[in-house]
Design a protein around this motif. Structure first.
Motif, mmCIF file in Angstrom:
data_model
loop_
_atom_site.group_PDB
_atom_site.id
_atom_site.type_symbol
_atom_site.label_atom_id
_atom_site.label_comp_id
_atom_site.label_asym_id
_atom_site.label_seq_id
_atom_site.Cartn_x
_atom_site.Cartn_y
_atom_site.Cartn_z
ATOM 1 N N GLU A 29 12.950 -8.410 -4.058
ATOM 2 C CA GLU A 29 12.971 -9.791 -4.544
ATOM 3 C C GLU A 29 12.320 -9.949 -5.917
ATOM 4 O O GLU A 29 12.680 -10.837 -6.686
ATOM 5 N N PHE A 30 11.342 -9.089 -6.221
ATOM 6 C CA PHE A 30 10.617 -9.183 -7.498
ATOM 7 C C PHE A 30 10.580 -7.795 -8.143
ATOM 8 O O PHE A 30 9.569 -7.084 -8.065
ATOM 9 N N PRO A 31 11.671 -7.377 -8.762
ATOM 10 C CA PRO A 31 11.768 -6.013 -9.304
ATOM 11 C C PRO A 31 10.688 -5.686 -10.331
ATOM 12 O O PRO A 31 10.318 -4.514 -10.486
ATOM 13 N N ASN A 32 10.190 -6.680 -11.042
ATOM 14 C CA ASN A 32 9.212 -6.428 -12.106
ATOM 15 C C ASN A 32 7.765 -6.495 -11.615
ATOM 16 O O ASN A 32 6.831 -6.374 -12.418
ATOM 17 N N ALA A 33 7.576 -6.708 -10.331
ATOM 18 C CA ALA A 33 6.216 -6.841 -9.798
ATOM 19 C C ALA A 33 5.458 -5.518 -9.906
ATOM 20 O O ALA A 33 6.012 -4.438 -9.701
ATOM 21 N N GLN A 34 4.157 -5.619 -10.241
ATOM 22 C CA GLN A 34 3.268 -4.458 -10.306
ATOM 23 C C GLN A 34 2.431 -4.433 -9.026
ATOM 24 O O GLN A 34 1.668 -5.368 -8.759
ATOM 25 N N LEU A 35 2.567 -3.370 -8.225
ATOM 26 C CA LEU A 35 1.938 -3.320 -6.904
ATOM 27 C C LEU A 35 0.768 -2.340 -6.872
ATOM 28 O O LEU A 35 0.828 -1.252 -7.447
ATOM 29 N N SER A 36 -0.313 -2.763 -6.184
ATOM 30 C CA SER A 36 -1.464 -1.891 -5.921
ATOM 31 C C SER A 36 -1.710 -1.897 -4.416
ATOM 32 O O SER A 36 -1.429 -2.887 -3.725
ATOM 33 N N HIS A 37 -2.281 -0.776 -3.904
ATOM 34 C CA HIS A 37 -2.475 -0.661 -2.462
ATOM 35 C C HIS A 37 -3.909 -0.225 -2.156
ATOM 36 O O HIS A 37 -4.448 0.686 -2.784
ATOM 37 N N ALA A 38 -4.521 -0.919 -1.180
ATOM 38 C CA ALA A 38 -5.849 -0.532 -0.685
ATOM 39 C C ALA A 38 -5.744 -0.292 0.811
ATOM 40 O O ALA A 38 -5.155 -1.090 1.545
ATOM 41 N N TRP A 39 -6.341 0.840 1.285
ATOM 42 C CA TRP A 39 -6.250 1.197 2.709
ATOM 43 C C TRP A 39 -7.291 0.479 3.553
ATOM 44 O O TRP A 39 -7.125 0.363 4.769
ATOM 45 N N ASN A 40 -8.338 0.003 2.935
ATOM 46 C CA ASN A 40 -9.395 -0.663 3.696
ATOM 47 C C ASN A 40 -10.085 -1.709 2.819
ATOM 48 O O ASN A 40 -9.758 -1.872 1.631
ATOM 49 N N LEU A 41 -11.057 -2.408 3.389
ATOM 50 C CA LEU A 41 -11.729 -3.495 2.672
ATOM 51 C C LEU A 41 -12.563 -2.958 1.514
ATOM 52 O O LEU A 41 -12.631 -3.585 0.451
ATOM 53 N N ALA A 42 -13.184 -1.796 1.704
ATOM 54 C CA ALA A 42 -14.025 -1.231 0.643
ATOM 55 C C ALA A 42 -13.200 -0.946 -0.605
ATOM 56 O O ALA A 42 -13.614 -1.261 -1.733
#
Length: 496
Positions: A29-42
């Motif tokens: 839906e948002f091809p230009n979106a920049q994504l980041s991922h965190a596995w936990n709260l820290a």
């Protein structure tokens, strides 16, 4: 749609499959979106300390945190960034509680599709944008109120002050919120209490109504100050739910108004005394002056036995006539200033000028001169005929008196429209005068601009009095040895 925006989105999710699925839906839906991922709260905390995101997806079941604790912490770190909660359970009460903690949306992972994710992102970002605008608007409004030199207060229907601007305290000299928040009627001047209460209840009974009032308010030192206030009933406004009181200290203005009123009364009284004095003097002078005129008419200086007596009698006759002219001028001005009712009528300018010039030719010897008239548009004015004759007479006699010896006299009179006014322009090619040197006093009493020529300095003052007494105006232009122009503005209508 927001498909063209380069959104920066943080996904806090410990399940790799769920994280990949969400990333795939977002990219669809948002091809230009920049994504980041965190596995936990820290990891999420570290990323949020280092970077600003446009949106955060938060799984509430993380290895190092879960439930409300995760939401509270991420919302706190997110600051103004919208947060969407992800969960694998359908729990309506928890969803409501999450929204109350500050998240923008609540999604069940089992029901997520690309379309539902797109709607959630779009609505969350837009709602957050509107929320931030409202916060900013509220900050600006509060800053204006807190820094205003006016006082502002919110008063409930039972007369309790709910909120007060900081400067409001300094105006009245104390904080009314310290006195149970009640509007202190005891501090109102006894003569004003009934009026203030009456207006307050009148405004209270009519939602949306506004009333302006002035009253006196006692400060802690016992002195009374004048307040200008406005009661505005906004009780039905869900954002206010109170009567808004706006007030300012106008004690200095009231003092100046009282001083001005007293000065006007004194000037009016003095003016009345002067008018009465003028009428008395003119009345007391009229009888002996009439006798002098009659005697001077009976005596023929040319029949006197010696030249010295004849010369003295001629001087007496001239002085008597001059005194008579001056007295008549004074009486004219007094009548103009005193007269309440004027004989206003529609006057044909062509006919009025023709009658005037015909009368002049029958009474005095008019030197050779060219007179040009143009009363085509407009051809009539609504004015007092005697006043108009006097205006014509003074302007015409001035044109003759101050004619140049270097060229034949030419007088031009025309009428034209200027806005809603009819203007009569009276011009001549006489000796003129230096207008820039005398423009501030040209229509003053006893103002003369030619020392070598006769004149009492009364004619222009009289013209100005006649014109302005009926709501008109007059201005002048002149140059030495080029001539003089007068522009007289008359009101067009009977109702002006």
């Amino acid at each position: 749609m927001m498909t063209e925006e380069e959104l920066e989105i943080l996904i806090v999710e410990d399940n790799e499959g769920d994280a990949l699925l969400i990333q795939e839906y977002i990219k669809d839906e948002f091809p230009n979106a920049q994504l980041s991922h965190a596995w936990n709260l820290a990891q999420a905390e570290n990323l949020l300390h280092e970077h600003h995101y446009d949106l955060i997806f938060l799984d509430v079941s993380l290895p190092d945190s879960s439930g409300k604790d995760s939401i509270v912490r991420v919302v706190e770190l997110a600051n103004t960034t919208p947060v969407i909660v992800l969960t694998g359970y359908s729990d309506l009460s928890f969803a409501v509680e999450s929204m109350q903690l500050g998240v923008q949306d609540y999604l069940n992972k089992e029901n997520i599709t690309a379309s539902s994710l797109q709607k959630s992102i779009t609505y969350s970002v837009e709602r957050n944008r509107i929320r931030l605008q409202l916060i900013d608007s509220d900050k600006r409004f509060r800053s204006i109120i807190e820094n205003s030199i006016d006082g502002f207060a919110l008063i409930s229907a039972d007369g309790k002050i709910q909120e007060l601007s900081p400067y409001g305290n300094s105006i009245i000299g104390f904080d009314p919120l310290e006195n149970a928040g009640l509007f202190q009627m005891d501090f109102l001047h006894p003569e004003d209490r009934k009026m203030v209460l009456s207006i307050f209840f009148e405004v209270l009974s009519k939602p949306g109504s506004i009333k302006l009032l002035e009253f006196r308010y006692k400060r802690p030192d016992g002195s009374y100050r004048w307040m200008e206030s406005t009661f505005y009933n906004l009780i039905d406004n869900t954002a206010v739910k109170a009567i808004v009181l706006n007030y300012r200290d106008v004690t200095l203005r009231k003092k100046e108004e009282d001083e001005r009123k007293l000065l006007i009364e004194q000037l009016t009284q003095t003016n009345d005394y002067l008018k009465q004095f003028g009428f008395i003097i003119s009345h007391n002078l009229r009888a002996p002056l009439t006798n002098l005129l009659a005697i001077s008419d009976l005596i023929n200086p040319d029949q006197m036995p010696d030249e010295q007596t004849a010369t003295l009698l001629k001087a007496v006759k001239i002085s008597t006539n001059q005194l008579n002219d001056t007295l008549n001028d004074i009486i004219k001005v007094l009548i103009v200033r005193e007269q309440k009712q004027r004989n206003l009528e529609e006057i044909s300018l062509t006919k009025a000028w023709s009658n005037f010039i015909g009368l002049q030719k029958s009474q005095i010897a008019i030197p050779d001169c060219e007179i040009i008239t143009d009363f085509g548009n407009p051809s009539h004015i609504y004015f007092d005929k005697e006043y108009l004759d006097s205006i014509f007479g003074n302007l015409f006699s001035n044109a003759i008196k101050f004619a140049s010896t270097k060229r034949p006299l030419r007088i031009r009179i025309r009428s034209f429209l200027s806005g809603t006014d009819t203007v009569i322009e009276f011009s001549d090619n006489g000796i003129g005068f230096n207008y820039q040197m005398v423009k501030e006093r040209i229509f003053g009493l006893h103002q003369r601009f030619h020392d070598t020529l006769g004149g009492k300095g009364f004619g222009l003052y009289l013209i100005h009095s006649l014109v302005t007494s009926l709501g008109g105006s007059i201005r002048c232009e002149s140059e030495v040895e080029k001539g003089t122009q007068f522009f007289i503005h008359f009101k067009n209508s009977k109702h002006d």
